[in-house]
Design an enzyme around this catalytic site. Structure first.
Site, PDB file in Angstrom:
ATOM      1  N   SER A   1      11.508 -16.794 119.006  1.00 22.45           N
ATOM      2  CA  SER A   1      11.318 -16.376 117.629  1.00 22.45           C
ATOM      3  C   SER A   1      12.307 -15.272 117.353  1.00 22.45           C
ATOM      4  CB  SER A   1       9.865 -15.972 117.387  1.00 22.45           C
ATOM      5  OG  SER A   1       9.563 -15.997 116.017  1.00 22.45           O
ATOM      6  N   CYS A   2      12.031 -14.444 116.359  1.00 25.00           N
ATOM      7  CA  CYS A   2      13.085 -13.649 115.733  1.00 25.00           C
ATOM      8  C   CYS A   2      13.434 -12.366 116.466  1.00 25.00           C
ATOM      9  CB  CYS A   2      12.665 -13.301 114.308  1.00 25.00           C
ATOM     10  SG  CYS A   2      11.943 -14.676 113.412  1.00 25.00           S
ATOM     11  N   ASP A   3      14.572 -11.802 116.075  1.00 26.36           N
ATOM     12  CA  ASP A   3      14.992 -10.485 116.525  1.00 26.36           C
ATOM     13  C   ASP A   3      15.507  -9.704 115.315  1.00 26.36           C
ATOM     14  OD1 ASP A   3      15.165 -10.422 119.721  1.00 26.36           O
ATOM     15  OD2 ASP A   3      15.687 -12.431 119.010  1.00 26.36           O
TER      16      ASP A   3
ATOM     17  N   GLU B   1       8.631 -10.196 112.393  1.00 25.71           N
ATOM     18  CA  GLU B   1       8.540 -10.949 113.643  1.00 25.71           C
ATOM     19  C   GLU B   1       7.087 -11.348 113.871  1.00 25.71           C
ATOM     20  OE1 GLU B   1      11.431 -11.032 115.527  1.00 25.71           O
ATOM     21  OE2 GLU B   1      12.458  -9.655 114.180  1.00 25.71           O
TER      22      GLU B   1
END
Length: 478
Positions: free
Chosen positions: A65-67, A152
């Site tokens: 998933s995101c950063d 996130e």
């Protein structure tokens, strides 16, 4: 216009052809047939190459998933705050870039978020959003006051809310529309979280995909990390240096603000004794982490190390390079998840200088172009990065997600077709990527002149900027 001659709308020059790629006529000035990195000498150039899915050694595809990243002086090369985010989403989800102008609303007005209707604010700021095309909120975005927010997914000891409430992505947009500073956006988001809660599926599929959220907020002067567990939250103020977040709780005892009942909740559940140091991450993290959060630990450490390596010299190009980093998993292209959209924003400390926001509007930043957007009056609509709408949208019908629709916008279609050709002919693909990289480099150089105050283009030229950049990119895919 000096160095801004390279930007769309600032010249009627013709782009010479770069065999074997037919380079069209357009407003980007002269593109040479050569490979140039887009980063400063202290930052390695981005690797723009066709890529396989990211895997950790000996394992299958790692769920990702995101950063999010932020750098502030003295870690930045100039007196500016720089924000960046990769939005990693289900592989075939389309992310669009949407501009929403400022608006005044009547008392009693409501706003329909993804699932929930909430009271509308008297005034909403102009925003630019990068969002999954099926929902109301956004993965990341900015507003006209130089505020940036990204989120996130995390899993915590608090139970997940499968009942439809506010998505973390809704809170991103609500914070941007209502907050004229990072701190004000934080106050908006926490108040709405406490009142309405968070919950509902974050995926356009019949099987729910639910998580809690962490957020990174930034403006010209400071940044905030906001981490949540159900309706509970803790926030940390960042005034210098750099910080990243990556699918895990990361605020320890350095809490600047918190939910009024946070510690009482932890004590009542037996998660904290009520004595000694209180670490939000330690108290509210799951003892047994799901695979996605375990994988995020390595990404978080890698992102922190990349920021450390460039401390004192961080630029927009530095963060674009970090977002393109595949070895760390920050840039992901696997069977299930991939980086669906990317954003980098430069927020100068000098309020007389404009903020510049760069968006890809296409998946995989290692094979995408960052295109600049500046808030001015009369922003030209960019339908090429807007997904189609549907009268009977399966995301809005109850029960939801019982069918699927084609949400691909024009730039997404053309970009994906080009990626397929790149995979078939890597030599041709590398030449195309080098040409697109030169396109991006010209945009960065023009925006550098704008950010340094050495060029002052007409507002109408900036109003067309993002549109013209998208058009120029589309021509290379034709």
């Amino acid at each position: 216009m000096g160095s801004l001659m390279c930007l769309p709308g600032f010249t009627d020059g013709v782009i010479p052809q770069t065999p074997p790629i037919p380079a069209p006529k357009g407003p980007w000035g002269h593109i040479q047939d050569r490979h140039k990195g887009v980063t400063s000498p202290r930052c390695p150039p981005p690797t723009l190459v066709p890529s396989a899915g990211f895997r950790m050694a000996g394992q299958g595809p790692v769920p990702s998933s995101c950063d999010c990243f932020v750098a502030l002086p003295p870690h930045t090369a100039s007196p500016a705050v720089i924000f960046a985010k990769n939005a990693d989403r289900p592989r075939h989800e389309v992310q669009e870039v949407v501009y929403v102008p400022a608006a005044t609303h009547q008392p009693g007005d409501k706003v329909q978020c993804t699932y929930l209707e909430v009271e509308q604010a008297e005034h909403t700021h102009a925003v630019v959003l990068s969002r999954p095309a099926w929902l109301w909120g956004a993965e990341m975005g900015a507003n006209e006051h130089g505020v940036c927010v990204g989120n996130e997914g995390v899993w915590t000891r608090e139970p997940l809310g499968e009942d439809e409430a506010l998505l973390g992505m809704d809170l991103v947009r609500l914070g941007l529309e209502r907050g004229s500073s990072a701190r004000e956006a934080l106050e908006v988001m926490t108040a709405l979280l406490e009142r309405y809660g968070q919950g509902g599926s974050c995926k356009e599929e019949p099987v729910p995909f639910v998580y809690h959220n962490t957020f990174l907020l930034a403006d010209r002067t400071e940044a905030w990390v906001l981490e949540t567990a159900g309706r509970y939250w803790a926030a940390q103020r960042i005034t210098e240096g750099s910080r990243n977040i990556s699918n895990q709780l990361s605020i320890g005892s350095e809490i600047t603000a918190e939910h009024a009942g946070l510690r009482q909740r932890a004590q009542s559940q037996g998660w904290w004794s009520g004595h000694g140091e209180f670490s939000f991450a330690q108290v509210f993290s799951l003892e047994q982490q799901p695979p996605r959060m375990e994988a995020a630990k390595a990404r978080f450490r890698a992102g922190r190390e990349l920021l450390r390596q460039h401390a004192g010299h961080i630029t927009a190009e530095t963060l674009m390079s970090i977002l393109r980093d595949k070895g760390s998993g920050i840039c992901v292209d696997s069977e299930g998840f991939r980086t669906a959209g990317s954003m980098v924003s430069v927020l100068p400390r000098d309020p007389a200088l404009p903020c510049v926001h760069f968006f890809t509007a296409t998946p995989d930043p290692s094979r995408s172009v960052f295109k600049p957007f500046v808030f001015v009056a009369g922003i030209k609509p960019v339908p090429q990065v807007r997904s189609p709408t549907f009268p009977q949208d399966p995301a809005k019908l109850i029960p939801r997600f019982q069918s699927s629709v084609d949400r691909r916008h024009e730039l997404y279609r053309r970009h994906q077709a080009a990626l397929e050709l790149m995979e078939q002919d890597q030599e041709w693909g590398q030449k195309l990527l080098e040409t697109l990289q030169e396109l991006e480099k010209q945009g960065l150089e023009g925006m550098k002149a704008l950010l340094e105050g050495t060029e002052t283009p007409h507002p109408e030229e900036l109003a067309d900027l993002f549109f013209d950049c998208v058009e120029a990119e589309l021509k290379f895919y034709t």
